[in-house]
Design a protein around this motif. Structure first.
Motif, PDB file in Angstrom:
ATOM      1  N   SER A   1       0.823  -1.206   0.000  1.00  0.00           N
ATOM      2  CA  SER A   1       0.000   0.000   0.000  1.00  0.00           C
ATOM      3  C   SER A   1       0.860   1.260   0.000  1.00  0.00           C
ATOM      4  N   LEU A   2       1.971   1.204   0.710  1.00  0.00           N
ATOM      5  CA  LEU A   2       2.851   2.368   0.823  1.00  0.00           C
ATOM      6  C   LEU A   2       3.604   2.638  -0.469  1.00  0.00           C
ATOM      7  N   LEU A   3       4.014   1.575  -1.167  1.00  0.00           N
ATOM      8  CA  LEU A   3       4.908   1.738  -2.327  1.00  0.00           C
ATOM      9  C   LEU A   3       4.236   1.641  -3.688  1.00  0.00           C
ATOM     10  N   ALA A   4       2.983   1.228  -3.719  1.00  0.00           N
ATOM     11  CA  ALA A   4       2.320   1.012  -5.018  1.00  0.00           C
ATOM     12  C   ALA A   4       2.451   2.191  -5.987  1.00  0.00           C
ATOM     13  N   PRO A   5       2.399   3.461  -5.523  1.00  0.00           N
ATOM     14  CA  PRO A   5       2.506   4.577  -6.474  1.00  0.00           C
ATOM     15  C   PRO A   5       3.932   4.868  -6.939  1.00  0.00           C
ATOM     16  N   ARG A   6       4.937   4.270  -6.292  1.00  0.00           N
ATOM     17  CA  ARG A   6       6.334   4.613  -6.573  1.00  0.00           C
ATOM     18  C   ARG A   6       6.846   3.953  -7.844  1.00  0.00           C
ATOM     19  N   LYS A   7       7.778   4.656  -8.537  1.00  0.00           N
ATOM     20  CA  LYS A   7       8.275   4.139  -9.812  1.00  0.00           C
ATOM     21  C   LYS A   7       9.797   4.110  -9.923  1.00  0.00           C
ATOM     22  N   THR A   8      10.514   4.438  -8.855  1.00  0.00           N
ATOM     23  CA  THR A   8      11.968   4.408  -8.917  1.00  0.00           C
ATOM     24  C   THR A   8      12.457   2.970  -8.721  1.00  0.00           C
ATOM     25  N   PRO A   9      13.689   2.649  -9.166  1.00  0.00           N
ATOM     26  CA  PRO A   9      14.189   1.273  -9.047  1.00  0.00           C
ATOM     27  C   PRO A   9      14.164   0.731  -7.618  1.00  0.00           C
ATOM     28  N   ASP A  10      14.621   1.527  -6.646  1.00  0.00           N
ATOM     29  CA  ASP A  10      14.643   1.051  -5.250  1.00  0.00           C
ATOM     30  C   ASP A  10      13.233   0.748  -4.741  1.00  0.00           C
ATOM     31  N   ALA A  11      12.291   1.640  -5.078  1.00  0.00           N
ATOM     32  CA  ALA A  11      10.916   1.430  -4.630  1.00  0.00           C
ATOM     33  C   ALA A  11      10.297   0.210  -5.306  1.00  0.00           C
ATOM     34  N   LEU A  12      10.562   0.044  -6.587  1.00  0.00           N
ATOM     35  CA  LEU A  12      10.010  -1.107  -7.322  1.00  0.00           C
ATOM     36  C   LEU A  12      10.601  -2.419  -6.816  1.00  0.00           C
TER      37      LEU A  12
ATOM     38  N   GLU B   1       3.057 -13.044  -9.597  1.00  0.00           N
ATOM     39  CA  GLU B   1       2.970 -12.334 -10.885  1.00  0.00           C
ATOM     40  C   GLU B   1       3.254 -10.838 -10.692  1.00  0.00           C
ATOM     41  N   ALA B   2       2.679 -10.273  -9.642  1.00  0.00           N
ATOM     42  CA  ALA B   2       2.920  -8.860  -9.350  1.00  0.00           C
ATOM     43  C   ALA B   2       4.382  -8.632  -8.970  1.00  0.00           C
ATOM     44  N   ALA B   3       4.974  -9.605  -8.278  1.00  0.00           N
ATOM     45  CA  ALA B   3       6.391  -9.495  -7.910  1.00  0.00           C
ATOM     46  C   ALA B   3       7.267  -9.490  -9.158  1.00  0.00           C
ATOM     47  N   ARG B   4       6.946 -10.390 -10.093  1.00  0.00           N
ATOM     48  CA  ARG B   4       7.723 -10.451 -11.342  1.00  0.00           C
ATOM     49  C   ARG B   4       7.655  -9.124 -12.096  1.00  0.00           C
ATOM     50  N   LYS B   5       6.465  -8.552 -12.135  1.00  0.00           N
ATOM     51  CA  LYS B   5       6.300  -7.283 -12.842  1.00  0.00           C
ATOM     52  C   LYS B   5       7.098  -6.166 -12.158  1.00  0.00           C
ATOM     53  N   SER B   6       7.055  -6.131 -10.846  1.00  0.00           N
ATOM     54  CA  SER B   6       7.775  -5.084 -10.114  1.00  0.00           C
ATOM     55  C   SER B   6       9.279  -5.218 -10.318  1.00  0.00           C
ATOM     56  N   TYR B   7       9.785  -6.425 -10.214  1.00  0.00           N
ATOM     57  CA  TYR B   7      11.225  -6.631 -10.426  1.00  0.00           C
ATOM     58  C   TYR B   7      11.617  -6.281 -11.870  1.00  0.00           C
ATOM     59  N   SER B   8      10.783  -6.687 -12.824  1.00  0.00           N
ATOM     60  CA  SER B   8      11.078  -6.388 -14.233  1.00  0.00           C
ATOM     61  C   SER B   8      11.064  -4.882 -14.486  1.00  0.00           C
ATOM     62  N   ASP B   9      10.085  -4.204 -13.887  1.00  0.00           N
ATOM     63  CA  ASP B   9      10.014  -2.751 -14.035  1.00  0.00           C
ATOM     64  C   ASP B   9      11.232  -2.078 -13.403  1.00  0.00           C
ATOM     65  N   ALA B  10      11.665  -2.617 -12.272  1.00  0.00           N
ATOM     66  CA  ALA B  10      12.853  -2.064 -11.619  1.00  0.00           C
ATOM     67  C   ALA B  10      14.071  -2.194 -12.526  1.00  0.00           C
ATOM     68  N   LEU B  11      14.188  -3.342 -13.180  1.00  0.00           N
ATOM     69  CA  LEU B  11      15.342  -3.571 -14.060  1.00  0.00           C
ATOM     70  C   LEU B  11      15.345  -2.640 -15.264  1.00  0.00           C
ATOM     71  N   THR B  12      14.160  -2.302 -15.761  1.00  0.00           N
ATOM     72  CA  THR B  12      14.100  -1.413 -16.931  1.00  0.00           C
ATOM     73  C   THR B  12      14.567  -0.009 -16.575  1.00  0.00           C
ATOM     74  N   HIS B  13      14.504   0.341 -15.304  1.00  0.00           N
ATOM     75  CA  HIS B  13      14.943   1.660 -14.870  1.00  0.00           C
ATOM     76  C   HIS B  13      16.373   1.658 -14.330  1.00  0.00           C
ATOM     77  N   MET B  14      17.015   0.484 -14.328  1.00  0.00           N
ATOM     78  CA  MET B  14      18.365   0.380 -13.782  1.00  0.00           C
ATOM     79  C   MET B  14      19.408   0.411 -14.886  1.00  0.00           C
ATOM     80  N   ASP B  15      20.517   1.009 -14.563  1.00  0.00           N
ATOM     81  CA  ASP B  15      21.654   0.988 -15.477  1.00  0.00           C
ATOM     82  C   ASP B  15      22.231  -0.424 -15.516  1.00  0.00           C
ATOM     83  N   SER B  16      22.712  -0.829 -16.685  1.00  0.00           N
ATOM     84  CA  SER B  16      23.242  -2.185 -16.824  1.00  0.00           C
ATOM     85  C   SER B  16      24.455  -2.424 -15.935  1.00  0.00           C
ATOM     86  N   ALA B  17      25.132  -1.349 -15.536  1.00  0.00           N
ATOM     87  CA  ALA B  17      26.320  -1.474 -14.686  1.00  0.00           C
ATOM     88  C   ALA B  17      25.995  -1.281 -13.210  1.00  0.00           C
ATOM     89  N   SER B  18      24.709  -1.153 -12.875  1.00  0.00           N
ATOM     90  CA  SER B  18      24.315  -0.924 -11.486  1.00  0.00           C
ATOM     91  C   SER B  18      24.723  -2.107 -10.609  1.00  0.00           C
TER      92      SER B  18
END
Length: 209
Positions: free
Chosen positions: A143-154, A168-185
């Motif tokens: 509930s606290l993080l659902a609106p957040r879109k940064t890699p750490d929050a996702l 399924e929701a976990a997979r989506k959140s992790y995938s979304d986090a990866l799309t916002h992360m630098d490949s060298a992170s």
């Protein structure tokens, strides 16, 4: 030709003296007000600078007390008057409480943080959500993080979904986090591992030509 151009120097001098007698008081008042405002501005700037130094000193004293495990550490944090310094000190206090195994106290500390700074607000919410998840309150974290879109929050949101068995929701959140992360992170491999653990497959980013 303007009338003033026809006046000789004597006439102009007389007119100037008359005007000064009539308006000199208001001119002097204006000068005094201007000087007063300048003095007030200098005082205010000095006052703010002194307040800033006092707040910094209060923050340093609070952090030193936290690091030393002093019994009055929380009181020193509460005594900080500047919101930004106080929020940072409370984050430090919460981290020490977690390290001491006092998760409930850490949650209470984080919930009391009041800040309008966007980045500081998100950092606080992410840390609070992680504690919710670790203490069995994953739904509160979601509930606290659902609106957040940064890699750490996702990433933290993915952890909460995984703990709540919403894979399924976990997979989506992790995938979304990866799309916002630098490949060298440095944390990218950790998120990829988490995604794999919930049944997902990390997408390898194509290298730029």
């Amino acid at each position: 030709m303007a009338i003033d151009d026809l006046l000789d120097e004597h006439e102009q001098s007389v007119r100037l003296q008359q005007w000064l007698r009539k308006n000199g008081g208001s001119i002097l008042l204006g000068l005094l007000l201007g000087l007063g405002l300048l003095g007030a501005l200098n005082w205010y700037q000095g006052h703010r600078a002194r307040q800033g130094m006092a707040a910094a000193d209060g923050y340093t004293a609070a952090v030193d007390a936290i690091n030393a495990g002093s019994a009055d550490a929380a009181a020193k944090v509460d005594a900080i008057g500047t919101p930004a310094y106080k929020a940072l000190a409370m984050l430090h206090l919460a981290r020490s409480q977690v390290a001491a195994g006092k998760s409930a106290e850490a949650i209470a500390t984080l919930k009391k943080i009041d800040t309008k700074d966007t980045e500081l607000r998100e950092l606080t919410d992410v840390r609070l959500a992680r504690l919710y998840t670790e203490t069995g309150s994953a739904k509160q974290a979601i509930s606290l993080l659902a609106p957040r879109k940064t890699p750490d929050a996702l990433e933290a949101l993915g952890d909460a979904y995984a703990a709540d068995q919403q894979l399924e929701a976990a997979r989506k959140s992790y995938s979304d986090a990866l799309t916002h992360m630098d490949s060298a992170s440095a944390s990218r491999q950790v998120v990829e591992l988490k995604l794999t653990q919930v049944g997902g497959t990390p997408v390898v980013k194509a290298e730029a030509p």
